[in-house]
Design a protein around this motif. Sequence first.
Motif, PDB file in Angstrom:
ATOM      1  N   ALA A   1      16.181  15.002  -0.774  1.00  9.47           N
ATOM      2  CA  ALA A   1      16.129  13.601  -0.374  1.00  9.47           C
ATOM      3  C   ALA A   1      16.223  13.429   1.132  1.00  9.47           C
ATOM      4  CB  ALA A   1      17.243  12.814  -1.065  1.00  9.47           C
ATOM      5  N   ALA A   2      16.699  14.452   1.838  1.00  6.03           N
ATOM      6  CA  ALA A   2      16.798  14.369   3.299  1.00  6.03           C
ATOM      7  C   ALA A   2      15.441  14.567   3.960  1.00  6.03           C
ATOM      8  CB  ALA A   2      17.782  15.417   3.802  1.00  6.03           C
ATOM      9  N   ASN A   3      14.473  15.141   3.249  1.00  6.57           N
ATOM     10  CA  ASN A   3      13.163  15.462   3.827  1.00  6.57           C
ATOM     11  C   ASN A   3      12.046  14.644   3.206  1.00  6.57           C
ATOM     12  OD1 ASN A   3      14.625  17.468   5.054  1.00  6.57           O
ATOM     13  ND2 ASN A   3      13.931  19.073   3.696  1.00  6.57           N
ATOM     14  N   LEU A   4      12.237  13.360   3.015  1.00  3.30           N
ATOM     15  CA  LEU A   4      11.203  12.565   2.373  1.00  3.30           C
ATOM     16  C   LEU A   4       9.962  12.506   3.245  1.00  3.30           C
ATOM     17  CD1 LEU A   4      13.245   9.654   0.827  1.00  3.30           C
ATOM     18  CD2 LEU A   4      12.313  11.662  -0.291  1.00  3.30           C
ATOM     19  N   PRO A   5       8.782  12.708   2.644  1.00  5.08           N
ATOM     20  CA  PRO A   5       7.554  12.713   3.423  1.00  5.08           C
ATOM     21  C   PRO A   5       7.190  11.314   3.913  1.00  5.08           C
ATOM     22  CG  PRO A   5       7.058  12.938   1.096  1.00  5.08           C
ATOM     23  CD  PRO A   5       8.559  12.979   1.231  1.00  5.08           C
ATOM     24  N   ALA A   6       6.688  11.265   5.117  1.00  3.40           N
ATOM     25  CA  ALA A   6       6.219   9.998   5.676  1.00  3.40           C
ATOM     26  C   ALA A   6       4.704   9.950   5.519  1.00  3.40           C
ATOM     27  CB  ALA A   6       6.602   9.910   7.148  1.00  3.40           C
ATOM     28  N   GLY A   7       4.145   8.785   5.641  1.00  2.00           N
ATOM     29  CA  GLY A   7       2.700   8.676   5.566  1.00  2.00           C
ATOM     30  C   GLY A   7       2.269   7.267   5.272  1.00  2.00           C
ATOM     31  N   GLY A   8       1.114   6.932   5.776  1.00  2.74           N
ATOM     32  CA  GLY A   8       0.587   5.598   5.560  1.00  2.74           C
ATOM     33  C   GLY A   8      -0.889   5.625   5.242  1.00  2.74           C
ATOM     34  N   ALA A   9      -1.380   6.758   4.734  1.00  2.00           N
ATOM     35  CA  ALA A   9      -2.806   6.891   4.460  1.00  2.00           C
ATOM     36  C   ALA A   9      -3.263   5.900   3.399  1.00  2.00           C
ATOM     37  CB  ALA A   9      -3.135   8.324   4.037  1.00  2.00           C
ATOM     38  N   ALA A  10      -2.482   5.712   2.352  1.00  2.00           N
ATOM     39  CA  ALA A  10      -2.876   4.778   1.290  1.00  2.00           C
ATOM     40  C   ALA A  10      -2.950   3.353   1.835  1.00  2.00           C
ATOM     41  CB  ALA A  10      -1.910   4.855   0.122  1.00  2.00           C
ATOM     42  N   VAL A  11      -2.013   2.996   2.700  1.00  2.00           N
ATOM     43  CA  VAL A  11      -2.028   1.656   3.287  1.00  2.00           C
ATOM     44  C   VAL A  11      -3.277   1.471   4.151  1.00  2.00           C
ATOM     45  CG1 VAL A  11      -0.817   0.097   4.859  1.00  2.00           C
ATOM     46  CG2 VAL A  11       0.479   1.462   3.236  1.00  2.00           C
ATOM     47  N   ALA A  12      -3.620   2.499   4.935  1.00  2.00           N
ATOM     48  CA  ALA A  12      -4.800   2.413   5.799  1.00  2.00           C
ATOM     49  C   ALA A  12      -6.082   2.276   4.979  1.00  2.00           C
ATOM     50  CB  ALA A  12      -4.874   3.635   6.705  1.00  2.00           C
ATOM     51  N   VAL A  13      -6.212   3.052   3.928  1.00  2.00           N
ATOM     52  CA  VAL A  13      -7.422   2.993   3.098  1.00  2.00           C
ATOM     53  C   VAL A  13      -7.476   1.677   2.326  1.00  2.00           C
ATOM     54  CG1 VAL A  13      -8.694   4.121   1.231  1.00  2.00           C
ATOM     55  CG2 VAL A  13      -7.581   5.497   2.965  1.00  2.00           C
ATOM     56  N   ALA A  14      -6.341   1.185   1.854  1.00  2.00           N
ATOM     57  CA  ALA A  14      -6.321  -0.109   1.165  1.00  2.00           C
ATOM     58  C   ALA A  14      -6.711  -1.234   2.121  1.00  2.00           C
ATOM     59  CB  ALA A  14      -4.945  -0.377   0.565  1.00  2.00           C
ATOM     60  N   THR A  15      -6.270  -1.146   3.366  1.00  2.00           N
ATOM     61  CA  THR A  15      -6.655  -2.134   4.375  1.00  2.00           C
ATOM     62  C   THR A  15      -8.154  -2.090   4.613  1.00  2.00           C
ATOM     63  OG1 THR A  15      -4.487  -1.945   5.417  1.00  2.00           O
ATOM     64  CG2 THR A  15      -6.253  -2.902   6.740  1.00  2.00           C
ATOM     65  N   LEU A  16      -8.707  -0.894   4.683  1.00  2.00           N
ATOM     66  CA  LEU A  16     -10.156  -0.745   4.848  1.00  2.00           C
ATOM     67  C   LEU A  16     -10.895  -1.327   3.643  1.00  2.00           C
ATOM     68  CD1 LEU A  16     -12.366   0.344   6.675  1.00  2.00           C
ATOM     69  CD2 LEU A  16     -12.097   2.556   5.573  1.00  2.00           C
ATOM     70  N   ALA A  17     -10.380  -1.098   2.446  1.00  2.00           N
ATOM     71  CA  ALA A  17     -11.000  -1.659   1.238  1.00  2.00           C
ATOM     72  C   ALA A  17     -10.961  -3.186   1.276  1.00  2.00           C
ATOM     73  CB  ALA A  17     -10.296  -1.146  -0.011  1.00  2.00           C
ATOM     74  N   ALA A  18      -9.853  -3.746   1.717  1.00  2.00           N
ATOM     75  CA  ALA A  18      -9.759  -5.208   1.831  1.00  2.00           C
ATOM     76  C   ALA A  18     -10.738  -5.734   2.878  1.00  2.00           C
ATOM     77  CB  ALA A  18      -8.334  -5.617   2.186  1.00  2.00           C
ATOM     78  N   ALA A  19     -10.931  -4.979   3.953  1.00  2.00           N
ATOM     79  CA  ALA A  19     -11.904  -5.378   4.978  1.00  2.00           C
ATOM     80  C   ALA A  19     -13.323  -5.355   4.415  1.00  2.00           C
ATOM     81  CB  ALA A  19     -11.793  -4.466   6.200  1.00  2.00           C
ATOM     82  N   VAL A  20     -13.640  -4.346   3.613  1.00  3.09           N
ATOM     83  CA  VAL A  20     -14.968  -4.289   2.980  1.00  3.09           C
ATOM     84  C   VAL A  20     -15.149  -5.477   2.037  1.00  3.09           C
ATOM     85  CG1 VAL A  20     -16.400  -2.971   1.348  1.00  3.09           C
ATOM     86  CG2 VAL A  20     -15.274  -1.808   3.245  1.00  3.09           C
ATOM     87  N   CYS A  21     -14.093  -5.831   1.296  1.00  4.18           N
ATOM     88  CA  CYS A  21     -14.158  -7.013   0.430  1.00  4.18           C
ATOM     89  C   CYS A  21     -14.422  -8.263   1.265  1.00  4.18           C
ATOM     90  CB  CYS A  21     -12.858  -7.187  -0.360  1.00  4.18           C
ATOM     91  SG  CYS A  21     -12.621  -5.987  -1.653  1.00  4.18           S
ATOM     92  N   GLY A  22     -13.802  -8.346   2.424  1.00  4.35           N
ATOM     93  CA  GLY A  22     -14.023  -9.483   3.307  1.00  4.35           C
ATOM     94  C   GLY A  22     -15.443  -9.547   3.815  1.00  4.35           C
ATOM     95  N   VAL A  23     -16.011  -8.397   4.155  1.00  4.20           N
ATOM     96  CA  VAL A  23     -17.410  -8.372   4.608  1.00  4.20           C
ATOM     97  C   VAL A  23     -18.344  -8.786   3.473  1.00  4.20           C
ATOM     98  CG1 VAL A  23     -19.256  -6.847   5.410  1.00  4.20           C
ATOM     99  CG2 VAL A  23     -16.988  -6.692   6.434  1.00  4.20           C
ATOM    100  N   LEU A  24     -18.083  -8.276   2.263  1.00  2.91           N
ATOM    101  CA  LEU A  24     -18.911  -8.678   1.121  1.00  2.91           C
ATOM    102  C   LEU A  24     -18.789 -10.174   0.858  1.00  2.91           C
ATOM    103  CD1 LEU A  24     -18.340  -5.716  -1.355  1.00  2.91           C
ATOM    104  CD2 LEU A  24     -20.523  -6.420  -0.397  1.00  2.91           C
ATOM    105  N   ALA A  25     -17.588 -10.709   0.970  1.00  4.17           N
ATOM    106  CA  ALA A  25     -17.399 -12.158   0.780  1.00  4.17           C
ATOM    107  C   ALA A  25     -18.125 -12.932   1.880  1.00  4.17           C
ATOM    108  CB  ALA A  25     -15.915 -12.498   0.797  1.00  4.17           C
TER     109      ALA A  25
END
Length: 118
Positions: free
Chosen positions: A88-112
């Motif tokens: 529990a002291a070495n929990l992995p950090a990362g935000g790749a899923a957040v970045a890709v989800a943001t990109l997906a939301a941006a693509v949805c915005g472009v399609l809209a």
Amino acid sequence: MSGAPGPLDASELFDRGAQPERTLLAWGRTCLALAVVVAVLVKVLVVRVDPAVIGLTVAGLALPLATWLLAVARYRRMHRELTRPGGAANLPAGGAAVAVATLAAAVCGVLALVVVLR
């Protein structure tokens, strides 16, 4: 005063898998919602097919899938670390899923935007 709660020890803080599992389920709902939005927008845009819409559609459907896969990979890493003694002291950090989800939301915005401008 034995009824007063004392300081928590580290073993009491970890909820055996429930928190990461709830987070994974939330990511699954988010990815499903993004895929549904893309599918609805494509249904509206199917009247006129052009290469840009096809490209946005492919990206729009691939990005929620990529987000889901990144979230599953992070869940597995978190579960492995939390169930390992002293992990529990070495929990992995990362935000790749957040970045890709943001990109997906941006693509949805472009399609809209394409829907609105047509």
